[in-house]
Design an enzyme around this catalytic site. Structure first.
Site, PDB file in Angstrom:
ATOM      1  N   GLY A 311       0.823  -1.218   0.000  1.00 29.35           N
ATOM      2  CA  GLY A 311       0.000   0.000   0.000  1.00 29.35           C
ATOM      3  C   GLY A 311       0.848   1.255   0.000  1.00 29.35           C
ATOM      4  O   GLY A 311       0.536   2.236  -0.701  1.00 29.35           O
ATOM      5  N   ASP A 312       1.937   1.249   0.771  1.00 28.61           N
ATOM      6  CA  ASP A 312       2.850   2.400   0.806  1.00 28.61           C
ATOM      7  C   ASP A 312       3.462   2.619  -0.573  1.00 28.61           C
ATOM      8  O   ASP A 312       3.604   3.762  -1.035  1.00 28.61           O
ATOM      9  CB  ASP A 312       3.985   2.159   1.811  1.00 28.61           C
ATOM     10  CG  ASP A 312       3.483   1.904   3.223  1.00 28.61           C
ATOM     11  OD1 ASP A 312       2.361   2.333   3.536  1.00 28.61           O
ATOM     12  OD2 ASP A 312       4.223   1.271   4.004  1.00 28.61           O
ATOM     13  N   ALA A 313       3.854   1.514  -1.230  1.00 25.72           N
ATOM     14  CA  ALA A 313       4.467   1.612  -2.553  1.00 25.72           C
ATOM     15  C   ALA A 313       3.471   2.148  -3.579  1.00 25.72           C
ATOM     16  O   ALA A 313       3.828   2.952  -4.447  1.00 25.72           O
ATOM     17  CB  ALA A 313       4.992   0.252  -2.994  1.00 25.72           C
TER      18      ALA A 313
END
Length: 357
Positions: A311-313
């Site tokens: 999700g961060d990526a």
């Protein structure tokens, strides 16, 4: 370097210098302690897969147990820092991104600073004298992950650090700002200062729902920040929790995305756009009362290594194209590309250069 079609930009043709410090992130820098564990370990520490929680007393022994019992990797992490590092990697423009957060005066903090700076991120850490650098236990079973964060120094960030001239200069220089919802547990005052500045100066302010517990237990500070948010990111579990907390009585992710996008805004300059990821299912984007769905890149199960940082990526990839003023479809494509790369590797790591065009 990634080739940027500078001629397509308006109303002027920017140079590399124009991108310096264009994207600022603020959050909780954590050292990820990542290991493939077993179901017994999850049961022992009452950990559920595909979840993110703050460590309680019962979790504190798990970090030592992970290090002694399993093969662990230490990776610079923390949700916002991950996204900023990925955006920096996608952009390949040295110093395009900046980041603030709190670390301890220890080797972990020094190591994180070194890693981020070598990646091209301009980090301005606040160094706390009393607490060690925060850690996050990343427990991986069958490629799925669960996060247990022991914030330690990350919990000690003060708005006084933000207000220092050399740090506030990063805020003034940035045109896009990203803060994960986890930072609401640490310094809502800092978030508010930056959010109000963004609204007053016509900048793009973006945030992430980040975890179900943020929507449940930090509802008040989340609601205070939301009117300033131009892009809201989240996944389907967080979206459904947000809906439940607000009494919307719907589990339909598309409906929830539209409702979030239509919540009141403090500044009418930018409309709000909601971006919800759903694992292997299409990305839901809500704007102007309508939903557009974008397919993700198919990945065979045998190629999945670790969903930590996916999700961060996605957010990092999305933001890398947003700051280049690319259309939403291209931002989502970049987000899907970045998350697809990250889930084929251990932790939020990436190859030397992106292959995105």
């Amino acid at each position: 370097m990634v080739c940027v079609d500078l001629a397509s930009f308006s109303p002027f043709t920017p140079t590399m210098a124009d991108y310096e410090g264009i994207l600022l992130g603020m959050g909780n820098p954590l050292l990820d302690i990542s290991a493939v564990v077993d179901e017994d370990f999850l049961t022992k520490y009452d950990i559920k897969l595909n979840n993110a929680i703050l460590a309680e007393d019962k979790h504190l022994p798990m970090y030592e147990e992970m290090s002694s019992k399993y093969e662990v990797e230490y990776i610079a992490g923390g949700a916002t820092q991950n996204s900023i590092r990925v955006a920096q990697w996608m952009l390949q423009i040295h110093g395009a991104t900046s980041y603030m957060g709190c670390v301890g005066k220890d080797k972990y903090g020094e190591e994180m600073a070194k890693n981020s700076k070598s990646a091209g991120v301009n980090v301005h850490y606040y160094k706390d004298e009393t607490a060690p650098t925060g850690t996050c236990g990343v427990c991986v079973v069958g490629g799925e992950r669960s996060l247990v964060a022991n914030l330690s120094a990350a919990n000690c960030y003060k708005s006084e650090h933000l207000k220092r001239p050399e740090n506030w200069a990063l805020v003034e220089k940035a045109k896009y700002i990203y803060i994960a919802g986890f930072f609401l547990t640490v310094s809502p005052e800092s978030i508010q200062l930056v959010a109000e500045h963004a609204a007053a100066t016509n900048k793009i302010f973006t945030m992430n729902l980040s975890a179900p517990f943020i929507c449940e237990f930090f509802k008040d500070v989340q609601e205070k920040a939301l009117p300033y948010v131009d892009y809201v990111f989240g996944n389907e579990t967080e979206a459904r929790t947000f809906s439940k907390v607000h009494g919307w009585e719907t589990d339909n992710v598309e409906e929830i995305a539209i409702k979030i996008s239509q919540l009141p805004k403090a500044s009418g300059t930018h409309k709000r756009i909601t971006v919800i990821t759903q694992g292997a299912d299409p990305v839901v984007v809500a704007e102007d009362g309508k939903v557009t769905k974008y397919p993700v890149i198919f990945l065979p199960k045998e190629k999945l290594v670790d969903t930590n940082g996916a999700g961060d990526a996605f957010v990092g990839g999305f933001l890398s194209q947003l700051v280049l003023e690319k259309p939403i479809a291209e931002c989502v494509r970049a987000g899907c590309y970045a998350s697809n790369i990250i889930i084929q590797r251990s932790g939020c790591t990436y190859p030397e250069k992106p292959d995105f065009n």
